[in-house]
Design a protein around this motif. Structure first.
Motif, PDB file in Angstrom:
ATOM      1  N   SER A  51      -5.577   6.337 -12.409  1.00 35.72           N
ATOM      2  CA  SER A  51      -4.878   6.463 -11.129  1.00 35.72           C
ATOM      3  C   SER A  51      -5.678   5.764 -10.026  1.00 35.72           C
ATOM      4  CB  SER A  51      -4.660   7.939 -10.784  1.00 35.72           C
ATOM      5  OG  SER A  51      -3.896   8.076  -9.602  1.00 35.72           O
ATOM      6  N   SER A  52      -5.729   4.431 -10.095  1.00 34.84           N
ATOM      7  CA  SER A  52      -6.477   3.653  -9.105  1.00 34.84           C
ATOM      8  C   SER A  52      -5.665   3.493  -7.827  1.00 34.84           C
ATOM      9  CB  SER A  52      -6.803   2.274  -9.681  1.00 34.84           C
ATOM     10  OG  SER A  52      -5.604   1.568  -9.954  1.00 34.84           O
ATOM     11  N   HIS A  53      -6.332   3.005  -6.770  1.00 32.79           N
ATOM     12  CA  HIS A  53      -5.623   2.744  -5.515  1.00 32.79           C
ATOM     13  C   HIS A  53      -4.496   1.735  -5.746  1.00 32.79           C
ATOM     14  CE1 HIS A  53      -8.385   5.063  -3.076  1.00 32.79           C
ATOM     15  NE2 HIS A  53      -9.431   4.378  -3.543  1.00 32.79           N
ATOM     16  N   GLU A  54      -4.770   0.725  -6.548  1.00 36.34           N
ATOM     17  CA  GLU A  54      -3.756  -0.300  -6.787  1.00 36.34           C
ATOM     18  C   GLU A  54      -2.513   0.314  -7.431  1.00 36.34           C
ATOM     19  OE1 GLU A  54      -3.333  -3.383  -5.442  1.00 36.34           O
ATOM     20  OE2 GLU A  54      -4.735  -4.482  -6.727  1.00 36.34           O
ATOM     21  N   PHE A  55      -2.724   1.185  -8.425  1.00 38.28           N
ATOM     22  CA  PHE A  55      -1.578   1.806  -9.099  1.00 38.28           C
ATOM     23  C   PHE A  55      -0.782   2.684  -8.142  1.00 38.28           C
ATOM     24  CE2 PHE A  55      -0.034   5.708 -11.143  1.00 38.28           C
ATOM     25  CZ  PHE A  55       0.974   5.160 -11.927  1.00 38.28           C
ATOM     26  N   GLN A  56      -1.455   3.497  -7.368  1.00 42.58           N
ATOM     27  CA  GLN A  56      -0.763   4.436  -6.490  1.00 42.58           C
ATOM     28  C   GLN A  56       0.085   3.708  -5.458  1.00 42.58           C
ATOM     29  OE1 GLN A  56      -3.368   7.473  -4.865  1.00 42.58           O
ATOM     30  NE2 GLN A  56      -4.668   7.404  -6.696  1.00 42.58           N
ATOM     31  N   ILE A  57      -0.449   2.662  -4.888  1.00 42.24           N
ATOM     32  CA  ILE A  57       0.296   1.930  -3.849  1.00 42.24           C
ATOM     33  C   ILE A  57       1.450   1.145  -4.470  1.00 42.24           C
ATOM     34  CG2 ILE A  57       0.108   0.095  -2.127  1.00 42.24           C
ATOM     35  CD1 ILE A  57      -2.793   1.066  -1.660  1.00 42.24           C
ATOM     36  N   LEU A  58       1.204   0.517  -5.608  1.00 43.88           N
ATOM     37  CA  LEU A  58       2.271  -0.245  -6.255  1.00 43.88           C
ATOM     38  C   LEU A  58       3.390   0.671  -6.736  1.00 43.88           C
ATOM     39  CD1 LEU A  58       0.426  -2.983  -8.350  1.00 43.88           C
ATOM     40  CD2 LEU A  58       1.827  -3.277  -6.320  1.00 43.88           C
ATOM     41  N   ARG A  59       3.039   1.836  -7.247  1.00 40.59           N
ATOM     42  CA  ARG A  59       4.056   2.778  -7.689  1.00 40.59           C
ATOM     43  C   ARG A  59       5.011   3.100  -6.547  1.00 40.59           C
ATOM     44  NH1 ARG A  59       1.593   8.464  -8.551  1.00 40.59           N
ATOM     45  NH2 ARG A  59       1.313   8.075  -6.314  1.00 40.59           N
ATOM     46  N   THR A  60       4.472   3.367  -5.375  1.00 38.49           N
ATOM     47  CA  THR A  60       5.318   3.673  -4.226  1.00 38.49           C
ATOM     48  C   THR A  60       6.134   2.464  -3.799  1.00 38.49           C
ATOM     49  OG1 THR A  60       3.662   5.275  -3.485  1.00 38.49           O
ATOM     50  CG2 THR A  60       5.292   4.533  -1.860  1.00 38.49           C
ATOM     51  N   LEU A  61       5.504   1.285  -3.802  1.00 40.47           N
ATOM     52  CA  LEU A  61       6.205   0.061  -3.393  1.00 40.47           C
ATOM     53  C   LEU A  61       7.400  -0.219  -4.296  1.00 40.47           C
ATOM     54  CD1 LEU A  61       6.462  -2.644  -1.842  1.00 40.47           C
ATOM     55  CD2 LEU A  61       4.795  -3.605  -3.450  1.00 40.47           C
ATOM     56  N   PHE A  62       7.224  -0.140  -5.602  1.00 45.52           N
ATOM     57  CA  PHE A  62       8.301  -0.470  -6.528  1.00 45.52           C
ATOM     58  C   PHE A  62       9.404   0.594  -6.516  1.00 45.52           C
ATOM     59  CE2 PHE A  62       4.975  -2.964  -9.102  1.00 45.52           C
ATOM     60  CZ  PHE A  62       5.277  -4.122  -8.403  1.00 45.52           C
ATOM     61  N   ILE A  63       9.032   1.856  -6.338  1.00 40.81           N
ATOM     62  CA  ILE A  63      10.062   2.898  -6.286  1.00 40.81           C
ATOM     63  C   ILE A  63      10.938   2.718  -5.047  1.00 40.81           C
ATOM     64  CG2 ILE A  63      10.414   5.387  -5.962  1.00 40.81           C
ATOM     65  CD1 ILE A  63       8.056   5.880  -7.820  1.00 40.81           C
ATOM     66  N   ARG A  64      10.348   2.276  -3.952  1.00 42.52           N
ATOM     67  CA  ARG A  64      11.118   2.086  -2.720  1.00 42.52           C
ATOM     68  C   ARG A  64      11.993   0.834  -2.765  1.00 42.52           C
ATOM     69  NH1 ARG A  64       6.497   3.430   1.906  1.00 42.52           N
ATOM     70  NH2 ARG A  64       6.455   5.719   1.587  1.00 42.52           N
ATOM     71  N   ASP A  65      11.616  -0.139  -3.578  1.00 45.71           N
ATOM     72  CA  ASP A  65      12.383  -1.384  -3.641  1.00 45.71           C
ATOM     73  C   ASP A  65      13.707  -1.122  -4.362  1.00 45.71           C
ATOM     74  OD1 ASP A  65      13.332  -4.045  -4.607  1.00 45.71           O
ATOM     75  OD2 ASP A  65      11.502  -4.723  -3.629  1.00 45.71           O
ATOM     76  N   LYS A  66      14.815  -1.395  -3.689  1.00 43.72           N
ATOM     77  CA  LYS A  66      16.137  -1.080  -4.226  1.00 43.72           C
ATOM     78  C   LYS A  66      16.602  -2.068  -5.294  1.00 43.72           C
ATOM     79  CE  LYS A  66      16.334   2.427  -1.563  1.00 43.72           C
ATOM     80  NZ  LYS A  66      16.088   3.768  -2.153  1.00 43.72           N
ATOM     81  N   THR A  67      15.877  -3.149  -5.491  1.00 43.92           N
ATOM     82  CA  THR A  67      16.270  -4.116  -6.528  1.00 43.92           C
ATOM     83  C   THR A  67      15.489  -3.914  -7.825  1.00 43.92           C
ATOM     84  OG1 THR A  67      14.647  -5.774  -5.824  1.00 43.92           O
ATOM     85  CG2 THR A  67      16.798  -5.808  -4.738  1.00 43.92           C
ATOM     86  N   ILE A  68      14.601  -2.919  -7.835  1.00 43.44           N
ATOM     87  CA  ILE A  68      13.745  -2.699  -8.999  1.00 43.44           C
ATOM     88  C   ILE A  68      13.920  -1.268  -9.489  1.00 43.44           C
ATOM     89  CG2 ILE A  68      11.357  -2.645  -9.837  1.00 43.44           C
ATOM     90  CD1 ILE A  68      10.649  -4.718  -7.749  1.00 43.44           C
ATOM     91  N   ASP A  69      14.146  -1.128 -10.776  1.00 44.43           N
ATOM     92  CA  ASP A  69      14.108   0.172 -11.446  1.00 44.43           C
ATOM     93  C   ASP A  69      12.780   0.259 -12.179  1.00 44.43           C
ATOM     94  OD1 ASP A  69      16.547   1.079 -10.585  1.00 44.43           O
ATOM     95  OD2 ASP A  69      17.641   0.308 -12.313  1.00 44.43           O
ATOM     96  N   VAL A  70      11.883   1.111 -11.720  1.00 45.15           N
ATOM     97  CA  VAL A  70      10.532   1.155 -12.258  1.00 45.15           C
ATOM     98  C   VAL A  70      10.340   2.419 -13.090  1.00 45.15           C
ATOM     99  CG1 VAL A  70       9.635   2.219 -10.139  1.00 45.15           C
ATOM    100  CG2 VAL A  70       8.068   1.059 -11.698  1.00 45.15           C
ATOM    101  N   SER A  71       9.690   2.217 -14.230  1.00 43.22           N
ATOM    102  CA  SER A  71       9.235   3.326 -15.070  1.00 43.22           C
ATOM    103  C   SER A  71       7.714   3.284 -15.085  1.00 43.22           C
ATOM    104  CB  SER A  71       9.769   3.191 -16.501  1.00 43.22           C
ATOM    105  OG  SER A  71      11.182   3.176 -16.519  1.00 43.22           O
ATOM    106  N   CYS A  72       7.070   4.382 -14.691  1.00 42.64           N
ATOM    107  CA  CYS A  72       5.610   4.415 -14.604  1.00 42.64           C
ATOM    108  C   CYS A  72       5.037   5.132 -15.827  1.00 42.64           C
ATOM    109  CB  CYS A  72       5.166   5.143 -13.339  1.00 42.64           C
ATOM    110  SG  CYS A  72       5.725   4.363 -11.815  1.00 42.64           S
ATOM    111  N   TRP A  73       3.889   4.648 -16.259  1.00 40.10           N
ATOM    112  CA  TRP A  73       3.160   5.306 -17.346  1.00 40.10           C
ATOM    113  C   TRP A  73       1.677   5.263 -17.016  1.00 40.10           C
ATOM    114  CZ3 TRP A  73       4.650   8.557 -20.856  1.00 40.10           C
ATOM    115  CH2 TRP A  73       3.757   8.937 -21.862  1.00 40.10           C
TER     116      TRP A  73
END
Length: 831
Positions: free
Chosen positions: A401-423
């Motif tokens: 759970s790095s800073h990069e992962f946490q910020i990107l997870r939020t960015l991709f979830i908010r983007d309406k053109t991307i359906d993101v699955s996190c692992w």
């Protein structure tokens, strides 16, 4: 006499070609006074023989003296004749035709439509009316040339070839043959001309005017003339005819061309200027630039370039019209554009978007000033934009759970053109993984069918201990075969182990565009107590600024602003060392320190490559999140654009059996675009065939079928360099449809080198200044002048001597004469 010589030649075994003449000559017979001495010597020899037999044969009868004297004289004459070397000469005559050279301008400036409005050019307008062009302003300069060449069954070409052989060339930056009608086509159109004019000349070829296009990017008349004269070096040139607007963009000037004509002693130089010589007053919609693909509801922009000529300052109306798949038109925007003395203005239509997916054709229109007639080729441009309705499926995998992962997870979830699955690999088994609603997963996909829905996989410092070898192999196959995008972000905790040769992640690591320096990382970079106190700035490569990585690395719409942001964003402390970059990979940003260089280049920190059907992006640091403190928009844009660039690889991957590619999505008219198809058969093996057919369609026109040819040493790959002849947007599809629809598009824009403007009268007048040169204002005057061009045909004579004396029959004849004489002398008691 001729029959005797032919009999003699046949007797001597001399081959006589059809049409050859025969002559008899003495090769050793001297000319002038020596020849007279030889004749006098022969007469003296005969007189001497007569004198001897008159003195020695007094006891003989007259007929006996005459017989012996004749034999002796014949023997002496035979010896003399042998010394003079009698020959049979075969004479062959070959007519060497004179040449008339026609040079027709086929550069892009010939696509210009002139106004023809001023009073001083109305005589020229009347001259073109004689050739069926009632309104020259209604067509291009090339249309005028076609009218000249096509009038009265191409009487112009026939006149060129009436007395000399016509050499028909087009020119732009180089010379090329004009398209001619084949014999089969000539018979179809009823061309019943005789084969020649009775003087040994072959009839001139008729031109295929429908195939005559003006797509050259430059005009080099001097080099074209020099090449044409070289092609006619063995012939006498009777005349050179130039049909051009004189708008030279390369090569020697008109005066130098005139000197070249004089050096070659060309007796007639005819110049016909095509186009309005007065200052052109036109407004042209030169370019329309549009993105080929955009995402649904994403903003995008179109940009048009409007140029003017002949106006000091002018205001025009520019409109943007959108046409949907059903042909419904919608005016998107209308604005007034001021074109000042720079004679160029840029129109931008920003903030465009579409709520619905589909293919839309945008048409930009410019309303010309009063008095200038609208012209489709000059005042309209179209471009196609494909709005993608599919939401991008992304798998975001992180070792911790790095800073990069946490910020990107939020960015991709908010983007309406991307359906993101996190692992998150470090999470507890019962921990609910994040992601968009409906995209959350309870376990990591293992089977290939479970991976297929994902378009892009982002791996942030993945932990190889928690990834099976089978998963990594299937993900690698998903990238190379299905076009899935892969983004690897190096981190301090797990990347070293993940990039070791024996790691379970080796199949994925093999896809990366870099060669990791594991040994250096173990010694210097990673381990207990290792720290990175100093930040390093990213240094962009040329490919990162303008090349293949521009879509990923552009942090602002303006290129200069983007470069400025790269200079200001926070740098990186940690980076994973790289030993080299793979041959087909491209470095987008490097390490600025001179201590970390590879082969004279910066050590890659960001690199990309295409492998198989997919694209792979490597970032050697997991500290891009630091950008958000100063440039949050730049951080968001970098990651979203990078993911979409990887997704485009999936879109262009086609289906499992076919991929279509182009060397560029935008080319200038006159350039070639390379079309490539990678095809598999039903057994999923590379297709082996003599060709692969595709359909090429220009917006609004019927499609044409072309064959892509096999690429050597690349089974299943077919390619062709295709040269478009018209402006607009082109689409390429397979000729035989099957499976998922596959197509690729490219745009053809006007050349930025070949300029448009008035016919350059001064340049053409300089060419006509050559000896025997004439510049014509009327095409009829040029047609009349062609009748006065004389024939420059020449006859070359080839003489081949064949000796008739050099052989045993001639010696036998002399010996026979002397022997008969000796026997008779003995019988007559003279011995």
């Amino acid at each position: 006499m001729d029959d005797f010589l032919r009999w003699l030649a046949q007797w001597r075994g001399v081959t006589v070609e059809d049409g050859a003449e025969l002559q008899f000559e003495f090769a050793g017979f001297p000319t002038g006074g020596l020849g007279m001495l030889v004749l006098m010597g022969m007469a003296a020899a005969v007189v001497m023989v007569c004198f001897i037999y008159r003195r020695d044969g007094q006891s003989l009868k007259i007929w006996q003296r005459l017989l012996l004297g004749s034999l002796r004289a014949l023997a002496v004459l035979a010896v003399i004749l042998l010394l003079l070397e009698p020959n049979i000469v075969t004479v062959e005559r070959e007519v060497r035709e004179g040449h008339t050279i026609l040079l027709v301008d086929t550069s892009q400036s010939m696509n210009h439509a002139d106004a023809w409005r001023r009073d001083e050019v109305q005589d020229a307008v009347a001259g073109w009316a004689e050739f069926g062009v009632e309104d020259p302003a209604s067509g291009t300069r090339l249309d005028l040339v076609k009218a000249l060449l096509g009038t009265d069954g191409q009487a112009f070409v026939r006149k060129l070839g009436a007395k000399n052989r016509a050499q028909l060339f087009g020119f732009d930056g180089a010379i090329h043959d004009l398209p001619v009608v084949t014999p089969e086509q000539a018979s179809e159109v009823g061309d019943e001309r005789p084969p020649g004019d009775g003087a040994g000349l072959a009839r001139p070829n008729l031109l295929e005017l429908d195939d005559l296009v003006a797509d050259g990017r430059s005009s080099n008349l001097g080099d074209a003339l020099r090449t044409a004269l070289d092609k006619s070096r063995s012939a006498e040139v009777a005349a050179v005819v130039f049909v051009t607007d004189g708008r030279r963009t390369a090569g020697p000037q008109g005066a130098e061309i005139a000197r070249l004509l004089e050096q070659r002693k060309v007796p007639h130089t005819f110049v016909l200027g095509v186009g309005d010589p007065s200052e052109t007053q036109t407004v042209t919609l030169a370019r329309l630039e549009a993105p080929a693909k955009v995402f649904q509801r994403d903003p995008y922009e179109l940009q048009a370039t409007i140029t003017s000529q002949g106006y000091d300052s002018v205001t025009v109306t520019a409109r943007l019209v959108r046409v949907d798949a059903q042909g419904n038109e919608e005016v998107v925007n209308t604005q007034q554009v001021q074109i000042d003395e720079r004679q160029q203005a840029t129109v931008e239509w920003k903030g465009l978007s579409s709520d619905a997916p589909g293919r839309f054709v945008y048409r930009a229109e410019v309303v010309p000033p009063g008095g200038e007639p609208p012209a489709k080729d000059r005042h309209y441009q179209t471009a196609a934009v494909e709005v993608l309705g599919e939401r991008l499926r992304l798998l975001l995998l992180a070792g911790g759970s790095s800073h990069e992962f946490q910020i990107l997870r939020t960015l991709f979830i908010r983007d309406k053109t991307i359906d993101v699955s996190c692992w998150l690999q470090s999470a507890d088994e019962t921990f609910p993984q994040d992601g968009d609603e409906g995209a959350r997963i309870q376990r990591l996909p293992q089977r290939r069918a479970e991976l297929d829905p994902y378009d892009v996989v982002v791996m942030i410092d993945p932990d190889p201990r928690k990834l099976s070898r089978e998963f990594c192999e299937r993900l690698a196959a998903h990238v190379t075969e299905s076009g899935c995008g892969l983004w690897w972000v190096a981190g301090e905790q797990h990347t070293l182990d993940a990039l070791r040769p024996n790691a379970t992640t080796q199949p994925i690591a093999d896809l990366l565009p870099i060669l990791p320096d594991v040994e250096f990382a173990e010694r210097k970079m990673l381990g207990l107590g290792k720290a990175f106190p100093r930040p390093w700035r990213y240094r962009l490569t040329s490919d990162g600024v303008d090349g293949v990585g521009a879509k990923v690395m552009r942090l602002d719409d303006d290129k200069d602003t983007s470069k400025l942001i790269w200079d200001r964003i926070p740098g990186f402390h940690f980076w994973f060392p790289v030993a080299g970059i793979k041959p087909v990979a491209t470095s987008l940003a490097g390490h600025p320190s001179p201590d970390f260089r590879i082969g004279g280049d910066d050590m890659p920190v960001i690199a990309i490559q295409k492998i198989g059907a997919g694209r792979v992006l490597f970032v050697g640091t997991d500290e891009t999140y630091r950008w958000r403190s100063l440039y949050e928009d730049a951080y968001n844009r970098f990651w979203v654009n990078g993911v979409r660039h990887l997704f485009e690889g999936r879109l262009q991957a086609g289906n499992s059996r076919l991929r279509l590619l182009t060397s560029d999505d935008k080319v200038e008219l006159g350039d070639a675009v390379e079309l490539v198809a990678e095809v598999k058969d039903q057994a999923m093996q590379p297709l082996i065939a003599n060709a692969y057919a595709v359909q090429i369609e220009r917006e609004g026109e019927a499609s044409e079928s072309v064959d892509l040819l096999p690429v050597e040493a690349a089974p299943g790959s077919f390619a062709l360099r295709y040269r478009p002849t018209q402006l607009g947007t082109y689409r390429v599809r397979p000729a035989v449809k099957g499976g998922k629809s596959v197509e690729v598009s490219f745009q053809v824009a006007p050349s930025s080198i070949e300029s448009q403007g008035p016919m350059d009268r001064s340049e053409l007048a300089a060419i006509a200044g050559a000896s025997g040169g004439v510049m014509f204002d009327s095409p009829a005057a040029l047609m009349a002048a062609l009748d006065d061009v004389p024939s420059r045909s020449a006859t070359d004579t080839f003489r081949t001597p064949h000796a008739v004396w050099d052989g045993w029959p001639t010696i036998a004849l002399v010996l026979a004469l002397l022997s008969i004489e000796w026997l008779l002398r003995k019988r007559f008691n003279l011995l």
